[in-house]
Design a protein around this motif. Structure first.
Motif, PDB file in Angstrom:
ATOM      1  N   ILE A 210       0.849  -1.198   0.000  1.00  0.00           N
ATOM      2  CA  ILE A 210       0.000   0.000   0.000  1.00  0.00           C
ATOM      3  C   ILE A 210       0.883   1.247   0.000  1.00  0.00           C
ATOM      4  O   ILE A 210       0.629   2.214  -0.718  1.00  0.00           O
TER       5      ILE A 210
ATOM      6  N   VAL B 207       3.844   1.721  -1.246  1.00  0.00           N
ATOM      7  CA  VAL B 207       4.429   2.009  -2.559  1.00  0.00           C
ATOM      8  C   VAL B 207       3.378   2.534  -3.527  1.00  0.00           C
ATOM      9  O   VAL B 207       3.569   3.552  -4.190  1.00  0.00           O
ATOM     10  N   VAL B 208       2.240   1.860  -3.588  1.00  0.00           N
ATOM     11  CA  VAL B 208       1.256   2.234  -4.598  1.00  0.00           C
ATOM     12  C   VAL B 208       0.631   3.598  -4.284  1.00  0.00           C
ATOM     13  O   VAL B 208       0.381   4.404  -5.176  1.00  0.00           O
ATOM     14  N   ILE B 209       0.457   3.910  -3.000  1.00  0.00           N
ATOM     15  CA  ILE B 209      -0.085   5.227  -2.656  1.00  0.00           C
ATOM     16  C   ILE B 209       0.947   6.312  -2.982  1.00  0.00           C
ATOM     17  O   ILE B 209       0.601   7.424  -3.353  1.00  0.00           O
TER      18      ILE B 209
ATOM     19  N   ILE C 120       2.689   6.849  -5.488  1.00  0.00           N
ATOM     20  CA  ILE C 120       2.697   7.376  -6.857  1.00  0.00           C
ATOM     21  C   ILE C 120       1.969   8.723  -6.936  1.00  0.00           C
ATOM     22  O   ILE C 120       2.441   9.643  -7.615  1.00  0.00           O
ATOM     23  N   ALA C 121       0.845   8.841  -6.246  1.00  0.00           N
ATOM     24  CA  ALA C 121       0.058  10.072  -6.364  1.00  0.00           C
ATOM     25  C   ALA C 121       0.837  11.307  -5.899  1.00  0.00           C
ATOM     26  O   ALA C 121       0.916  12.299  -6.633  1.00  0.00           O
TER      27      ALA C 121
END
Lengths: 428, 447
Positions: free
Chosen positions: A74, A76-78, A80-81
């Motif tokens: 979570i 890492v993927v968060i 990006i924004a």
């Protein structure tokens, strides 16, 4: 300051307030999960390694390991924004700083990938008897070590971005970390990770306790451990926060920074008070409430960092705007008087120089054979030469096949005529 | 303009991006998009035939996909951002201004994709087959959706279509190559996942009894998906506009590899025929062949890498077609800079310049600004190896004046005549230095 890049001549894709809001909000979520990941990794590795006598610790290590598997992804993927948002809000400054520390900045990719794989090896060999303990701990410790190092890269970059006056003298990561505010912020961040992992542990095991009453002893102890981490690390944050504040460069400071700090300390004080009631006064305040209080503190901190960024970049942004305006004005003035200079007169010579000379010379071999050879071969057969240039075939085994040149039929005729009429000596 | 300059030693900037990109694309296409399809269909078969052993095997294979996608896959994805922005901040900055919303939307879908695979894999036992399978189906949809969005952006860089005139998001997104490229990617993802699946299945020797089931499924899928892939890849290449498609043969060869031109025509056809033969063998024999466990994976990664390389190459000399050159200089500003020069914009190049002679130093800085995005000094595409062209200052200068026609994939030289002369001198100096001669040997036959 003179190397601040000129702004891009493109409109922002979204209103600035939206981008800033997205930056602050999503970064906050990202950093919370990063903190859970770092703290959780510490627990899953070191609780198991160092506290073998009491089964509580190895169980705690295993349960925290499961949370890390989820939290790290979570995180890492968060992330990006906010990366997209910061690239738009502070385009020039962010990219410039990344560039200065490039080798280390790019090493984040393989370092974190390695850390994640290490964590999987650590997790999925847990019960295996095939591997020694030393082997297992190696992967756990490696992952943790990487997690400790990577925030330093981010911090040195974000700090460097705010002070363009230093860009001239800083030639890489190892120089960038010695800027006054970097190491204090790093310590502040690590301690915050301890505190936040404490809050997370408290809430997480409180949930588990609800579902598994048969295991109340373990979950209560785990939850209290989290509460203690949360409480003492939050208290300790007074010291690290102070260090962070006193090393903050003058250009980044403003009264607002101090006001926000005071509010944050007060709200954090409430969180500590509530935790102490639960731990030492036998009260039972719901962990979600306490977590909410600390979320307020984290939001204030996130906003504070934004104020710091805006303060530090106020002057550099003005310089950038001036440079950009000047350049655009010059460009616009030029464009008013400029018109593309119509058709260029094409001659056989210009085509030869522009196209053929990439591979051919008249009298010696380059990539392709000397033109002398072609002139001798085709001097009485203009059409055959035109046809060859139009659709080249492989003739001489010593040379690669000639690619079809990117020129028109007319230009081929021009260049063939030019070559065949050249006055050069013959080999024969 | 005036962006910081990054020079990756030896392998060069392009290769750095290519390595990170190929790893990411192989994993994201093969293990996430296609992998979800492969796993969920096998999962379905295991439920329908009530085969508990197969169900366990599917879970094991999913485990490997999960580990790799959430580590190397995720990080190389972030890595594309970090590396491209480091290599060419101006390009990524521009693209981000144009396609922010596509990326933002993709991010939302991507977050759900990651959450879904965690529910699917980590909750395999908890949710049981029925609910678990439904989660899997949603996961397939989410991962395909991320590809659907990102393809719009990649295609727009290649064939911006109406975007150049309208500068509007949708006209860039639904560009002329959109549908063919998306379908090509979909089927290459399917083929890749079968290839990876075959490889990973064979690593699980405890489940040898279930292998024939997997071979049968993989064989069937290969026979169906391969011809469709060929159909779409050919339509994709046909959809490339003329000015770009004339470069595709150059992309596959560069001048040295002229013979590749012939191969390129049959490249995809051969791959597809091979994959179909493999499919037929697997389907009819249902037996374990060591070769068939890794050759398909190897072939498909190669095909994938090749497709991406061609796509990157045919974009040249632009990163945004007819707007932004590979070296992040803008086409519409070129006339202005040709008149006023680029010297005023070399602040970042100055940081790392080494030459002491003023003219050579100017040339060096221009090299960094305009050439170093694609050329290393002596590594891949090394400038000092171009001894056939860069023979002496006069020839160098002549080349810089005219290469637009002979080397249409290179951005034009931008700058004043004096700046061109400085670059020509600098190129001469480094070429001679690197080749250890005061006078570069002209090729034999020179009189």
């Amino acid at each position: 300051m003179d190397i601040i890049p000129i702004s891009l001549p493109l409109d922002l894709p979204a209103p600035m307030w939206f981008l800033k809001f997205a930056l602050i909000t999503f970064f906050l979520v990202h950093i919370l999960f990063i903190a859970f990941m770092i703290g959780g990794t510490f627990m899953t590795v070191f609780f198991r390694m160092l506290r073998k006598e009491d089964p509580f610790w190895s169980r705690m290590a295993r349960e925290m390991g499961n949370t890390v598997t989820v939290n790290k992804s979570i995180a890492v993927v968060i992330g990006i924004a906010p990366l997209l948002a910061i690239s738009l809000v502070y385009t020039n400054f962010f990219y410039a700083a990344n560039n200065i520390t490039a080798p280390l900045w790019l090493s984040i990719i393989w370092l974190v990938a390695l850390a994640f794989i290490s964590l999987y090896i650590y997790k999925y060999t847990w019960d295996s008897t095939k591997y020694s303990d030393r082997f297992k701990y190696f992967w756990g410790v490696l992952a943790f070590a990487i997690f400790m190092f990577v925030p330093l890269i981010f911090l040195s970059n974000i700090n460097l971005m705010l002070y363009p006056d230093q860009w001239k003298n800083i030639y890489g990561f190892w120089q960038a970390i010695w800027a006054p505010n970097v190491l204090p912020r790093y310590l502040h961040f690590l301690n915050a990770s301890v505190a936040l992992t404490g809050f997370f542990t408290l809430v997480y095991f409180n949930f588990k306790l609800k579902d598994h009453h048969e295991d109340a002893a373990f979950y209560t102890r785990a939850k209290n451990l989290g509460a203690k981490w949360a409480m003492y690390a939050t208290l300790l944050q007074l010291l690290f926060g102070f260090l962070n504040y006193v090393t903050l460069p003058v250009t980044a400071d403003s009264p607002m920074v101090l006001y926000l700090i005071i509010v944050a300390i007060i709200v954090a004080g409430i969180a500590v008070y509530l935790l102490s009631l639960n731990l030492y006064a036998g009260k039972n305040i719901h962990p979600i409430i306490i977590f909410f209080v600390i979320l307020v503190v984290a939001s204030i901190m996130g906003t504070l960092r934004h104020v710091v960024r805006e303060n530090a970049l106020r002057e550099p942004k003005k310089i950038m705007a001036m440079k950009t305006d000047l350049y655009r004005a010059q460009l616009a003035t030029f464009m008013k008087t400029y018109s593309p200079t119509g058709e260029v007169v094409v001659t056989g010579e210009s085509v030869f120089q522009g196209v053929c000379m990439a591979c051919h010379a008249i009298d010696h071999k380059v990539v392709g054979p000397p033109m002398q050879y072609a002139i001798d071969k085709y001097k009485n057969d203009r059409d055959a030469m035109i046809q060859f240039v139009n659709s080249p075939r492989k003739i001489n085994p010593d040379f690669p096949i000639m690619p079809k040149p990117p020129i028109s039929e007319k230009e081929i005729e021009l260049v063939v005529d030019y070559l065949l009429n050249l006055e050069v000596g013959s080999n024969e | 303009m005036e962006w910081p300059i990054f020079q990756m030693p030896f392998i060069g900037n392009r290769m750095l991006i290519a390595i990170i990109g190929t790893i990411h694309v192989s994993i994201s296409h093969g293990m996430a998009v296609g992998g979800s399809f492969f796993i969920v269909l096998l999962h379905y078969i295991s439920i329908r035939t009530d085969n508990q052993r197969l169900n366990e095997l599917v879970f094991k294979v999913l485990g490997i996909f999960f580990i790799i996608t959430t580590s190397v896959g995720a990080l190389t994805g972030v890595g594309i951002w970090l590396s491209t922005a480091t290599v060419s901040p101006g390009t990524i900055g521009s693209l981000l201004h144009i396609f922010f919303w596509a990326w933002f939307t993709e991010w939302i879908v991507f977050v759900s994709e990651v959450i879904l695979i965690m529910f699917y894999y980590l909750g395999w036992d908890k949710y049981g087959s029925k609910t678990g399978f439904k989660i899997g189906v949603v996961y397939v949809a989410a991962s395909w959706l991320t590809m659907m969005l990102i393809t719009g952006i990649l295609g727009a860089m290649l064939t911006p279509g109406q975007w150049l005139a309208t500068k509007s998001f949708w006209s860039g997104f639904f560009n002329p190559t959109y549908v063919p490229q998306l379908m090509t990617r979909t089927f290459i993802a399917v083929l890749l996942s079968i290839a990876f699946g075959l490889f990973i299945t064979r690593l699980h020797k405890d489940y040898r009894d279930q292998w024939p089931e997997v071979w049968k499924f993989a064989g069937k899928s290969l026979l169906i998906a391969s011809p469709l892939f060929l159909l779409f890849v050919l339509s994709y290449y046909n959809s490339l506009p003329l000015q770009i498609s004339h470069l595709t043969s150059t992309a596959l060869m560069t001048m040295k590899y002229a013979t590749w031109a012939y191969l390129s025509k049959i490249f995809y056809i051969s791959i597809v025929i091979l994959m179909m033969i493999f499919g037929l063998i697997l389907l009819t024999k249902k037996k374990d062949y060591v070769l068939l466990s890794f050759i398909p994976a190897f072939l498909m990664v190669f095909a994938m890498g090749n497709m991406e390389r061609v796509r990157e190459f045919i974009r040249k000399p632009y990163t945004i077609h007819q707007y932004l050159y590979s070296n992040a200089l803008r086409e519409d500003e070129a006339p202005f800079l040709n008149k006023t020069g680029v010297s005023a914009h070399l602040g970042w190049a100055e940081r790392s310049a080494k030459e002491t002679d003023p003219q050579l130093r100017l040339g060096e800085k221009i090299f960094k600004l305009e050439c170093s995005t694609c050329h290393t000094y002596s590594g891949i595409n090394g400038i000092t190896k171009k001894t056939n062209i860069l023979q002496n200052p006069e020839l160098n200068e002549n080349f810089l004046k005219t290469y637009k026609r002979s080397h249409p994939f290179m951005p034009p030289f931008i700058g004043t005549d004096a700046e061109r002369t400085a670059l020509a001198l600098y190129l001469d100096k480094i070429v001679k230095e690197a080749n250890g001669k005061t006078n570069v040997q002209p090729s034999e036959g020179n009189k």
